[in-house]
Motif scaffolding. Structure first.
Motif, PDB file in Angstrom:
ATOM      1  N   GLY A 183       1.800   5.670   0.302  1.00  0.00           N
ATOM      2  CA  GLY A 183       2.395   5.631   1.732  1.00  0.00           C
ATOM      3  C   GLY A 183       1.537   5.375   2.588  1.00  0.00           C
ATOM      4  O   GLY A 183       1.574   4.588   4.079  1.00  0.00           O
ATOM      5  N   ARG A 211       6.087   2.801   8.937  1.00  0.00           N
ATOM      6  CA  ARG A 211       6.953   3.500   9.098  1.00  0.00           C
ATOM      7  C   ARG A 211       8.593   4.031   8.226  1.00  0.00           C
ATOM      8  O   ARG A 211       9.585   4.189   7.528  1.00  0.00           O
ATOM      9  N   THR A 227       2.024   1.578   3.462  1.00  0.00           N
ATOM     10  CA  THR A 227       3.319   1.741   4.354  1.00  0.00           C
ATOM     11  C   THR A 227       2.791   2.768   6.053  1.00  0.00           C
ATOM     12  O   THR A 227       4.123   2.761   6.070  1.00  0.00           O
TER      13      THR A 227
END
Length: 204
Positions: free
Chosen positions: A76, A83, A79
């Protein structure tokens, strides 16, 4: 002497005819050839099921990879700037997974409805090979079908059985092709996502 020569000639001609590629099959040769064809299609059905199970194993590994990536905090963080793109990726992946499972079910399902049964049509079959005809007949009635059965009738019904199994095999392999198309698409999508994330981190 002449009779002996004629008998020898007849035997030679019969032997030559037996080994000729252009002679007609006798009834039992025809039946054996039909059974060989039936068994070949049956083996192809087994092959399709094995290939589907193998694809499911590969799919499980691919899903595990995506679940691990999707639940890792580090992924997470990597990225964070893309998103929306990652959201689109997982949406597409979920849709492809659903497509894959539907096609896998289509490959593995029994397709018993494709086999005729119940009341045998007198003009087309005698009701000795198809499961619906067998289970719907009383014990004595089914045995009587065999006692009055001609080889030609048996060959005709076996040929019908071969055709039905061929249709089942054709449907299975068409569904199997779609299974592997879906698996290829999912693998490609995963590879594109991982490559894209790597490139994004390199240039950011």
């Amino acid at each position: 002497m002449t009779d002996d020569l004629d008998e020898q000639t007849a035997k030679k001609l019969k032997k030559l005819e037996k080994h000729s590629d252009t002679r007609m099959l006798d009834p039992w040769e025809r039946y054996r050839a039909l059974i060989d064809t039936y068994e070949a299609f049956f083996d192809m059905n087994e092959l399709a099921d094995r290939k589907t199970r193998f694809a499911l194993v590969m799919m499980g590994a691919l899903n595990a990879l995506n679940v691990i990536l999707g639940t890792q905090r580090m992924f997470g963080d990597l990225t964070a700037g893309i998103r929306p793109v990652i959201g689109v990726y997982f949406t597409l992946y979920a849709a492809l997974s659903l497509y894959f499972f539907i096609q896998a079910i289509a490959t593995l399902r029994p397709r018993i409805s494709m086999f005729p049964g119940g009341q045998p049509e007198a003009a087309s079959r005698v009701g000795v090979r198809f499961i619906g005809d067998v289970v719907s007949a009383a014990d004595d009635a089914y045995y009587q079908r065999w006692t009055g059965l001609q080889v030609g009738e048996l060959c005709r019904e076996t040929a019908q059985h071969v055709q039905v199994v061929a249709r089942v095999t054709d449907a299975k392999f068409k569904a199997l092709e779609r299974v592997y198309n879906g698996l290829t698409a999912m693998t490609s999508l995963s590879a594109i996502m991982i490559t894209g994330v790597a490139i994004y981190r390199l240039i950011s």
